[in-house]
Design an enzyme around this catalytic site. Structure first.
Site, mmCIF file in Angstrom:
data_model
loop_
_atom_site.group_PDB
_atom_site.id
_atom_site.type_symbol
_atom_site.label_atom_id
_atom_site.label_comp_id
_atom_site.label_asym_id
_atom_site.label_seq_id
_atom_site.Cartn_x
_atom_site.Cartn_y
_atom_site.Cartn_z
ATOM 1 N N TYR B 437 44.004 124.166 0.740
ATOM 2 C CA TYR B 437 43.635 124.092 2.165
ATOM 3 C C TYR B 437 43.977 122.745 2.823
ATOM 4 O O TYR B 437 44.364 121.819 2.154
ATOM 5 C CB TYR B 437 42.210 124.547 2.434
ATOM 6 C CG TYR B 437 41.007 123.887 1.805
ATOM 7 C CD1 TYR B 437 41.035 122.641 1.230
ATOM 8 C CD2 TYR B 437 39.790 124.573 1.841
ATOM 9 C CE1 TYR B 437 39.888 122.080 0.695
ATOM 10 C CE2 TYR B 437 38.633 124.007 1.313
ATOM 11 C CZ TYR B 437 38.702 122.759 0.743
ATOM 12 O OH TYR B 437 37.565 122.209 0.228
ATOM 13 N N GLU B 438 43.901 122.742 4.136
ATOM 14 C CA GLU B 438 44.358 121.597 4.958
ATOM 15 C C GLU B 438 45.822 121.261 4.701
ATOM 16 O O GLU B 438 46.219 120.108 4.741
ATOM 17 C CB GLU B 438 43.488 120.356 4.714
ATOM 18 C CG GLU B 438 42.039 120.517 5.092
ATOM 19 C CD GLU B 438 41.825 120.922 6.546
ATOM 20 O OE1 GLU B 438 42.701 120.655 7.378
ATOM 21 O OE2 GLU B 438 40.776 121.528 6.832
ATOM 22 N N GLY B 439 46.648 122.285 4.503
ATOM 23 C CA GLY B 439 48.059 122.068 4.203
ATOM 24 C C GLY B 439 48.249 122.065 2.701
ATOM 25 O O GLY B 439 47.741 121.170 2.019
#
Lengths: 594, 594
Positions: B437-439
């Site tokens: 997550y978050e890239g």
């Protein structure tokens, strides 16, 4: 979520990488012609793909449960197990004298790999039965073989291994289960065993437990352990299952993965057991089971990698995100993520590791076959030594990479990989047990360094490394594009491994054992890394010599190139760690807790 | 299963490794005296240890559920959340003007690390709120700040980030959620968002959703995205929560880990939203949230490593198996497994990675502080550039290592590690989300290679590598035992990284982008490996200069030695892979499926 047996890759590993054709030239395996082997691989592919794979998800979600003192397996399990044994899949490598097909262990490993890919939790049950077959075959009395082997070979009955107790895990010698002579030649077995895979279930008419226990006044430690055969149902005179024995599953473990495989706490409450082999010689018999099982577990690593790879590949072809590099604004349509270099790199990484570990496990199996089938005593001894050397590496490296590849498979899925529905996470959860059971990978590393490297004064490992160098030299001599690079990288890595091997050998010779053991795990990683490169190189060389330009051979070349450039360079890092010595790990618990 | 905040290690990282004392010398953070920082760390340690840690297991087992259209969090969650915000923990680094403490981001990271160690699923909620605070602070109107910031800063209200849609994950530009002007200055938001962390719950009076959506006729891709503030309850005139907005959680994902954190599919059904920042400039605002969140996720990697390490260490001290080398038969008693070199090696490996990643994340946070607080414009710009360079590495390397360390923690437990009851497996399941997550970490690698390396014509990365070399040189100049070896290993690894950096720079400069991107992931691993070694070396150097011979400093030296000899040598392998080019990954899906 579907699985299709990787028939082409398996054939390539059997033929180009390990040269399975050699086996048909031996008397023992004369029947194992390439045609028959191929046919069985294909049929196993069909069975595992059609029957076992569809049960993988339901197995994970339902799991096995204990109900009214009995283990209930997931929906469809019992039916699939019947199809499994009726199809003859349990007896591929079992002795013909007891109803098996008498085919090579190598072929059994290929079948076993496909079973794991299709359904790891299911495939565990036969893996344990195989161990029981081998132990009885090697150490059982004629009567024991007569009464038990046939049904174990068909798979109508299943087998278990009972080593572990709460206080005795890696240290098997600490076990306390008692075996008291009953006066009639049998023994009363009393104790609690844990982690008993398929310790109970209703898929088979009987379960044959092989149990380690201590006779009264037995010596301490591993030298006082004996092996007993303890059937769930004692046999009637006619060999059919009769009276229920005094044993039962107490509880099932709630595990991270392989939910469908019942991991039992087993209670033996004065159960009737029969001595297998000699008194206090149980460890020897147990190692017979365990060494087979270790190779089997290594092959599980291969199987779970293949499954994770297939799922990631399918997702990468289907999932569309982003635009090709340099065309972010010019192109409207998103592309399948496989068109992004980093995703392709990840997939190649997964597949290269899979094929490398497959080569390692298959070659170990081939030598297990040759240790029985080779023409001369000398060849058989050399093959046996090779198996002993490679078994810890095949077990540990393939299962470590199994976890790594399953984790990469999740990563390819992005957010979807973390959602259980997708199925990618199950592979990681399942894969995570393999570095632990049948001897943790740390125990394998100690075995490799302390027992296997010293074999024949280092001659066994030396012979292996020389073969790797010969393969590299032969590859170099082709002067073919790419092959030269692969050869050079392989040779460099092998030289590094050779230096670390020498270093450890000197430490062992001079009694600085702690120095040798402190780096055992990174040494094992270095060994596995080189071995993996060796098998990929062997495949490429064989294909080159045969003029094989099939798609499979071309992909194998790409895998070997990738591995040579991205995996082999890590050998040096592992070797440096392997040679860093005991002083580096000389900390106390207090210091670590600071 | 218990957690105790690693106060000594955190202090060592703050003081010796990153030199937090510098911040108190700035005007902005003049209040952040070493004494105050220390006091807050200690109180946070107490809060996380006593309040959050005991809820970690129950959170995993119960999870969050959707009931009657509302998310129900596990037992004890709401009460712990109240203690959290009432204790002022949400506002550590939030602006004093809006009720925060106005203390350094660095301190907030230390608190955040402890929250993750104690209870990762719980700590996620405030992490998202932080992102909302920063986005509003940077891009909101005065009225928006006035009405929303205060309650977000205290934590009475929580915040969310709504980027992802089923067809728009890494490719945010593909999102289709609509925002139509309502005529009164507000917008009607309609669409479905997925993976919304804490998208609904009853722990706070209101939830402030920050939602990316498209205005009618907006340009395609990321250039047509705007950011909207969409509260769960629209505010009354007096600022209290009023009418329920037209949005709701449709379902919750069933995930591998962080079960207690509700991952919602959110439906916006003509919900009233307020534009944040300018039209079509939403990505800029989103990056404000995201960059903070990326560092926060990197710190989660550190937190989960610390927890897994503590659990493994406790088990290794308690579990007895085996005898010391050479005394197998002479000694009767089994020893705690920590007395075996391979177990100690594993624990050191875990702790060295933890401290290295801690240094990396803390240093990134320190520079985020300096980018606002440093005395001169030049220093602030340099600090900002440093943050931009390090953020993808801090996020990806710390979370990759988080998974690795959690997996090692399982391995230390042997069979018990695979049993859910032990708790070791939860850490791996929880840790596995952070690389996604978050890239995803693959996206971070592209960001590092394609956006960050070219900054200032390579000047930003060059300055960093020069600092690493300076530290190595200073360490060497001490001529102290062990420090010289650490210095040499670090310098060698940095030179290897420098060559790979040059190679990538040349590829980017000559337009061979695919070559640069094909090795982005191994390059990122090389960068992280060197950076980790740099921070451990910095700590050792500072302790040496200060004559610090405390137990913590001594252990830090052992960690740095271990890392230098066992981790840094892998830099070369990663660099070789980084420079292998696009041709190596030039395969098609058909070839991979062969």
């Amino acid at each position: 979520m579907t699985y299709r047996a990787a028939l082409n890759d398996i054939r390539f590993a059997l033929n180009a990488i390990v040269g399975a054709g050699r086996l048909a030239e031996t008397e023992r395996y004369a029947d194992a012609t390439p045609e028959l082997v191929d046919q069985i691989v294909e049929e196993a592919g069909r069975f595992t793909t059609e029957v076992l794979a569809p049960l993988n998800t339901v197995g994970d979600r339902q799991g096995s449960h204990l109900k009214d003192g009995k283990v209930v397996t997931p929906d469809g399990w019992a039916d699939a197990y019947r199809q499994f044994w009726e199809g003859g899949w349990n007896g591929v490598a079992a002795p013909a004298a007891h109803g098996g097909m008498g085919l090579p262990i190598l072929l059994q490993m290929a079948v076993s790999e496909m079973m794991t890919s299709a359904n790891m939790a299911f495939g565990l049950c036969p893996l344990l039965t195989q161990g029981a077959i081998h132990a009885l075959e090697a150490h059982g009395t004629d009567e024991q073989k007569e009464r038990y082997l046939g049904k174990l070979v068909t798979g109508e009955w299943t087998g278990t291994m009972n080593l572990t107790e709460p206080q005795a895990g890696s240290d098997v010698g600490a076990l306390t289960t008692k075996a008291e002579p009953a006066g009639d030649g049998t023994y009363k077995i009393t104790g609690t065993k844990i982690y008993i895979t398929y310790g109970d279930h209703e898929m088979a008419e009987n379960i044959i437990h092989l149990v380690l226990a201590r006779l009264p006044d037995a010596p301490l430690g591993t030298r006082g352990i004996s092996l007993f055969l303890v059937p769930k149902y004692l046999l009637n005179e006619d060999g059919t299952p009769g009276t229920r024995n005094a044993l039962r599953p107490l509880s099932l473990e709630k595990k991270l993965g392989i939910h469908a495989s019942p991991t039992c706490v087993m209670s033996y409450e004065g159960a009737t057991g029969f001595l297998v082999g000699e008194e206090n010689q149980g460890m020897k018999a147990m190692f017979t089971m365990m060494n087979d099982a270790r190779l089997g577990v290594g092959t599980q690593g291969v199987g779970i990698m293949e499954r994770a790879f297939q799922q990631a590949l399918a997702y990468a072809q289907e999932r569309k995100q982003g635009k090709p590099v340099g065309k972010q604004h010019a192109q409207k349509e998103m592309v399948p993520i496989i068109e992004h270099a980093d995703v392709r790199r990840t997939l190649l990484h997964m597949k290269a590791l899979t094929m490398a570990a497959r080569g390692l496990c298959y070659d170990t199996a081939l030598h297990a076959d040759l240790s029985m089938a080779a023409a001369t005593e000398e060849e058989r001894a050399a093959a046996k030594a090779r198996v002993e050397l490679l078994t810890p590496v095949a077990k540990s490296w393939s299962t470590d990479k199994g976890v790594e590849v399953a984790s990469l498979g999740i990563q390819v899925h992005g957010g979807m990989g973390f959602i259980e529905e997708t199925g990618a996470a199950q592979h990681l959860r399942d894969a995570r047990i393999a570095p632990i059971y049948e001897g943790t990978n740390g125990i394998q590393a100690l075995d490799l360094v302390a027992r296997k490297l010293p074999m024949q004064m280092g001659g066994v490992v030396r012979a292996y490394l020389e073969e790797v160098v010969e393969t590299a030299d032969a590859l170099r001599a082709t002067n073919a594009p790419h092959l030269v690079t692969i050869a050079d990288r392989l040779k460099t890595a092998t030289e590094q491994l050779g230096r670390a091997t020498m270093w450890i050998g000197q430490k062992l010779a001079s009694g600085e054992i702690e120095d040798a053991l402190a780096g055992a795990t990174p040494y094992q990683s270095a060994f596995g890394t080189v071995a993996g490169g060796f098998y990929l190189a062997k495949g490429v060389l064989a294909a080159h010599k045969a003029g094989d330009e099939s798609p499979t051979a071309q992909t194998a070349l790409q895998l070997a190139r990738f591995y040579a450039e991205q995996e082999l360079p890590h050998t040096e890092g592992y070797c440096a760690a392997a040679m860093s010595g005991a002083d580096l790990v000389g900390v106390t618990a207090e210091q670590l807790a600071s």
